[in-house]
Design a protein around this motif. Structure first.
Motif, PDB file in Angstrom:
ATOM      1  N   ARG C  93      -0.027  17.296  -3.813  1.00 26.00           N
ATOM      2  CA  ARG C  93      -0.811  16.159  -4.264  1.00 26.00           C
ATOM      3  C   ARG C  93      -0.293  15.536  -5.559  1.00 26.00           C
ATOM      4  NH1 ARG C  93      -6.362  18.551  -4.481  1.00 26.00           N
ATOM      5  NH2 ARG C  93      -5.073  20.437  -4.375  1.00 26.00           N
ATOM      6  N   TYR C  97       4.925   8.508  -3.513  1.00 27.77           N
ATOM      7  CA  TYR C  97       5.425   8.120  -2.203  1.00 27.77           C
ATOM      8  C   TYR C  97       6.946   8.105  -2.143  1.00 27.77           C
ATOM      9  CZ  TYR C  97       5.908   5.971   2.298  1.00 27.77           C
ATOM     10  OH  TYR C  97       6.255   5.732   3.600  1.00 27.77           O
TER      11      TYR C  97
ATOM     12  N   ASP D  18      -4.476  19.091   2.404  1.00 28.24           N
ATOM     13  CA  ASP D  18      -4.082  17.868   1.701  1.00 28.24           C
ATOM     14  C   ASP D  18      -4.002  16.749   2.721  1.00 28.24           C
ATOM     15  OD1 ASP D  18      -3.804  19.126  -0.779  1.00 28.24           O
ATOM     16  OD2 ASP D  18      -1.745  19.732  -0.318  1.00 28.24           O
ATOM     17  N   LEU D  20      -2.972  12.579   3.071  1.00 27.12           N
ATOM     18  CA  LEU D  20      -2.415  11.358   2.497  1.00 27.12           C
ATOM     19  C   LEU D  20      -3.065  10.175   3.195  1.00 27.12           C
ATOM     20  CD1 LEU D  20      -0.206  10.196   0.566  1.00 27.12           C
ATOM     21  CD2 LEU D  20       1.283  10.106   2.581  1.00 27.12           C
ATOM     22  N   ALA D  49      -0.845   7.870  -4.906  1.00 26.95           N
ATOM     23  CA  ALA D  49       0.487   8.327  -4.479  1.00 26.95           C
ATOM     24  C   ALA D  49       1.342   7.114  -4.139  1.00 26.95           C
ATOM     25  CB  ALA D  49       0.355   9.240  -3.267  1.00 26.95           C
ATOM     26  N   ASP D  50       1.152   6.075  -4.893  1.00 26.12           N
ATOM     27  CA  ASP D  50       1.806   4.813  -4.521  1.00 26.12           C
ATOM     28  C   ASP D  50       3.309   4.871  -4.680  1.00 26.12           C
ATOM     29  OD1 ASP D  50      -0.652   3.795  -3.979  1.00 26.12           O
ATOM     30  OD2 ASP D  50      -0.895   2.854  -5.952  1.00 26.12           O
ATOM     31  N   GLY D  51       3.981   4.176  -3.801  1.00 21.49           N
ATOM     32  CA  GLY D  51       5.396   3.897  -3.939  1.00 21.49           C
ATOM     33  C   GLY D  51       5.520   2.410  -4.212  1.00 21.49           C
ATOM     34  N   LEU D  55       4.941  -1.850   0.104  1.00 19.83           N
ATOM     35  CA  LEU D  55       4.979  -0.979   1.281  1.00 19.83           C
ATOM     36  C   LEU D  55       3.650  -0.271   1.517  1.00 19.83           C
ATOM     37  CD1 LEU D  55       8.536   0.620   1.070  1.00 19.83           C
ATOM     38  CD2 LEU D  55       7.788  -1.392   2.341  1.00 19.83           C
ATOM     39  N   ARG D  58      -1.259   4.191  -1.385  1.00 16.62           N
ATOM     40  CA  ARG D  58      -1.573   5.485  -0.778  1.00 16.62           C
ATOM     41  C   ARG D  58      -2.309   6.377  -1.776  1.00 16.62           C
ATOM     42  NH1 ARG D  58       3.084   3.601   1.450  1.00 16.62           N
ATOM     43  NH2 ARG D  58       3.259   3.812   3.709  1.00 16.62           N
ATOM     44  N   TRP D  60      -3.855  10.589  -2.326  1.00 19.35           N
ATOM     45  CA  TRP D  60      -4.012  11.968  -1.879  1.00 19.35           C
ATOM     46  C   TRP D  60      -5.483  12.353  -1.959  1.00 19.35           C
ATOM     47  CZ3 TRP D  60      -0.651  14.684   0.691  1.00 19.35           C
ATOM     48  CH2 TRP D  60       0.724  14.538   0.474  1.00 19.35           C
ATOM     49  N   ARG D  62      -7.995  15.946  -1.267  1.00 17.58           N
ATOM     50  CA  ARG D  62      -8.131  17.349  -0.870  1.00 17.58           C
ATOM     51  C   ARG D  62      -9.397  17.444  -0.048  1.00 17.58           C
ATOM     52  NH1 ARG D  62      -4.974  21.657  -0.010  1.00 17.58           N
ATOM     53  NH2 ARG D  62      -6.068  23.631  -0.353  1.00 17.58           N
ATOM     54  N   THR D 235       6.052   6.691  11.764  1.00 17.24           N
ATOM     55  CA  THR D 235       6.157   7.783  10.788  1.00 17.24           C
ATOM     56  C   THR D 235       5.647   7.367   9.414  1.00 17.24           C
ATOM     57  OG1 THR D 235       8.187   8.491  11.883  1.00 17.24           O
ATOM     58  CG2 THR D 235       7.775   9.394   9.690  1.00 17.24           C
ATOM     59  N   ASP D 236       5.940   6.130   9.041  1.00 19.78           N
ATOM     60  CA  ASP D 236       5.708   5.703   7.657  1.00 19.78           C
ATOM     61  C   ASP D 236       4.332   5.105   7.403  1.00 19.78           C
ATOM     62  OD1 ASP D 236       8.232   6.456   6.967  1.00 19.78           O
ATOM     63  OD2 ASP D 236       9.091   4.453   7.046  1.00 19.78           O
ATOM     64  N   THR D 241      -2.299  11.138   7.025  1.00 18.07           N
ATOM     65  CA  THR D 241      -1.358  12.202   7.329  1.00 18.07           C
ATOM     66  C   THR D 241      -1.994  13.491   6.836  1.00 18.07           C
ATOM     67  OG1 THR D 241       0.475  10.670   6.973  1.00 18.07           O
ATOM     68  CG2 THR D 241       1.021  13.015   7.049  1.00 18.07           C
ATOM     69  N   PHE D 243      -2.059  17.434   6.313  1.00 22.96           N
ATOM     70  CA  PHE D 243      -1.259  18.651   6.201  1.00 22.96           C
ATOM     71  C   PHE D 243      -2.189  19.837   6.453  1.00 22.96           C
ATOM     72  CE2 PHE D 243       1.041  15.377   4.002  1.00 22.96           C
ATOM     73  CZ  PHE D 243       2.366  15.614   4.320  1.00 22.96           C
TER      74      PHE D 243
END
Lengths: 265, 265, 265, 265
Positions: C93, C97, D18, D20, D49-51, D55, D58, D60, D62, D235-236, D241, D243
């Motif tokens: 976590r 990305y 976890d 996403l 969790a950004d990129g 795009l 995002r 995370w 729990r 996938t992206d 997502t 886990f």
């Protein structure tokens, strides 16, 4: 040893369909059919579609609506305990084509793709000992897991997935055996004491000039299995091949070892 | 019509290997073997490995070092022109298991995966006309391209690749036919007038209770083909199956239609 | 440590083609570009196509006829010995990305398909130790074999084939790492002392909040590798992506550790 | 145009996992986030969790036990009608790496394998017209069929299966576009008026130096789609997502075009 079988299948066919049935026990030296009958309800004509007798008895059915199929049989299984330890391989050049075909890769048994692993892992042993080593590896590395695989799963898939059911165990052992030069084929069977009761799939390997049964799931005893059909892989031994759409409503398999009974007169 | 065949193969085997040969012409009603001989140089014993006669004649050879294999034959082909237009399908429930097995998907002919396309493209026609429609589609959509495929290429691969050789053309037509309910199998053959000369692979479809030849590459004439072996797909009809490593040094195939000659006395 | 690189590629383009080049060393903290130059003969304009700097420098070339590409560079590699033993995993976590994307399966690294095996074989260890266990398994089970694989081979294929080259070793380690929750990516590189000299492919794993190099072939030293490009798998790091047809005529790679030289003035 | 979104997901997590999340609308010129909120019940901390912003955003989470995720948003979509007819392709050598990566094959979009068909079927047209031809072919040859595919289905599979859902339609169009040299990527989206309401997946193609939306299912209007995330293929852009293991208990998506409302003060 006397084995009593009842297998009942209730399907609903939304439209008329041709169905190839492979439910009857094979007639062979090691399993004598004392009595058997394949019953369709409502009554419907069946047409024999047999090929070579030792590969299984097959019938065509025309199906529509609700169909109950029942196979009842009593079979005297005389093969006794199967012990392949120490059995030698038949030299390849003594194999006839009827056996050679079970050396080749097939759709669900990609023995060529699994050969590098098989050679690195199983080299050294031969014949029955080699096959037992393979079965031991499968026992240690594959977990019996209903639902983990489906009807398109191949041995190469199972090698990665590490889970499967009897069909997948059989495909793995067949692939390993062929990869190492031992002819191997798949056999559908009725097996007493399976828990839960179900159709079963096992393996035959060609050693010392004969086919020998082995169950890589270790759920059944080779000595009381009743063989139904033999073929290259699951493609050839499906107990029902439906050319059309149908829904399985219910299925019931009961197989048990019984004391011989006098037949009805 | 008299067909004269010479096929010569020069291999080098680095280590001793068992080799299964499928080079001899089938003996059947439509092709009479006038004379034939399979010659190994240096002289070496061959062991027959035949299965059902109509699926091909096979022999085992033990090979090491340089080996020259030569098959020479004269065959009287009497089948005449093959015209499947208008031929009806055999009703499925009249098929015996020896034919049914050629309805099932096999390793290189994934008829189940190609069924959605086949159904959307070929529905409507039946029997011989259906098969001719499929062959026409293949002719229009696949380009004969040596080197575009290899020995692991399947019909589903070819469906995407749109290129291939005789092996791939055969796998495509077989897959389409099976997908639409027509039994189909692969046949290795000697074909006069192939350019360049080579071993050939074609298809047989089961129509009107008999097998009928068809060459989806359109490079050979069905009327003068000499059949070598038949099987589910390329797995079953390889002209040499080598259990070991070997290098092809040279290969020469000559097949021609000749005037009948008196046999040597 | 000073690394001197010369890579020369001689291609023939039968028709004009666009070519994406990924030959230049990455500029980063652990590898300082002392000097470098990408030379096209006959002289031809290049167009920069760079994305994120740390994923590699790329250029477009328009090519026709005979083209000689030469990359010469001197790079000061300062990363020192790489030792991942004991390094902890970054808690999932805390991943952004830009790193998370290297947790996902990709075309040649089917980490989802290899997860059952990875879990059964590698559970227990964590972080750097886990990655070293995986590399050890690869070392023991995969044999470096030029020609055994091709540009379509995936990690799942290699898992069965048990042979491959640097590309395949990298795909395997990446797949195992991702399957066990460790972000991993593929890196193209110039490596001194490769025998024979060639372009190389290695792996970076994300541990303790940084990327760490590891060469699963054990042919190169992580401390003197010069990284070229990084990506999900071979798709992203090809040193030449040719949109058209070309023939490689000659290739020469020389990479060596040298004493620092004064630059030309 | 104002689009109002509510997406609610009720999952049960048997063990802590976890997760996403990719549920929030992208902030971009053509879609202004008027208000939005991602609510977890029971209340739980989220970690960004950004990129790269464009795009997708995002987070995370729990998760353990029953979790209700709700995303509510009002988005002003200003992109207007999308019409790619006549738009030219960007010359390949003007593409930067951020776009080039969407030219390459990816796991679910095997543009290399589909290239022979694409070239034979779509040659002649260019740019936007080419993409529209591809979309037309997909419309005519693929049937929207929930349940026909699953999360491992690739574009090559769909090409044979001829059935699929929005994910499969997108993979096909992306593969065709890349095969013909047009960069293409996958976009998850909220779409008003989908029937039944659901998360949606569409395509963006790079033409005339910009990304342009196109929905190959023709179920949504490009002018009122709200984009969530963009990537190479499924996938992206998965909206969750996980886990670990979880069970979807309920899902509800409501997206509608509304009159602009004053925001709460």
């Amino acid at each position: 040893m006397r084995v009593k079988i009842q297998a009942s299948l209730n399907y609903h066919f939304y439209q008329p369909a041709d169905v190839l049935l492979s439910l009857e026990a094979i007639r062979s030296q090691d399993q004598l059919i004392v009595s058997d009958q394949l019953i369709v309800t409502p009554p419907s004509a069946l047409t024999r579609a047999d090929g070579p007798e030792l590969l299984g008895r097959r019938q065509w059915m025309r199906a529509h609506g609700d169909i109950l199929l029942t196979y009842v049989a009593q079979v005297e299984v005389t093969r006794g305990p199967v012990n392949i330890a120490g059995l030698p391989e038949t030299p390849r050049r003594e194999l006839s084509y009827d056996v050679i075909r079970y050396l080749m890769p097939s759709r669900y048994c990609e023995s060529d793709r699994l050969a590098p692993f098989a050679e690195s892992r199983f080299s050294g042993a031969h014949g029955g000992d080699l096959v037992l080593n393979m079965a031991q590896w499968i026992h240690e590395n594959i977990t019996y897991t209903p639902g983990a695989s489906n009807e398109t799963t191949t041995a190469a898939d199972t090698f990665m997935l590490r889970r499967g059911v009897c069909r997948d165990y059989a495909h793995m052992l067949i692939s390993f055996a062929r990869a190492m030069g031992v002819p191997a084929r798949m056999v559908s069977a009725y097996a007493p004491a399976l828990d839960p009761p179900d159709f079963h799939a096992v393996v035959e390997v060609w050693l010392s000039n004969a086919w020998h049964l082995i169950d890589p799931t270790r759920m059944a005893s080779e000595s009381n299995l009743v063989r139904i059909a033999a073929g290259r892989d699951a493609t050839d031994i499906s107990f029902m091949t439906i050319f059309g759409m149908a829904e399985l409503r219910d299925q019931w398999v009961a197989v048990s070892v019984v004391a011989p009974e006098p037949l009805p007169t």
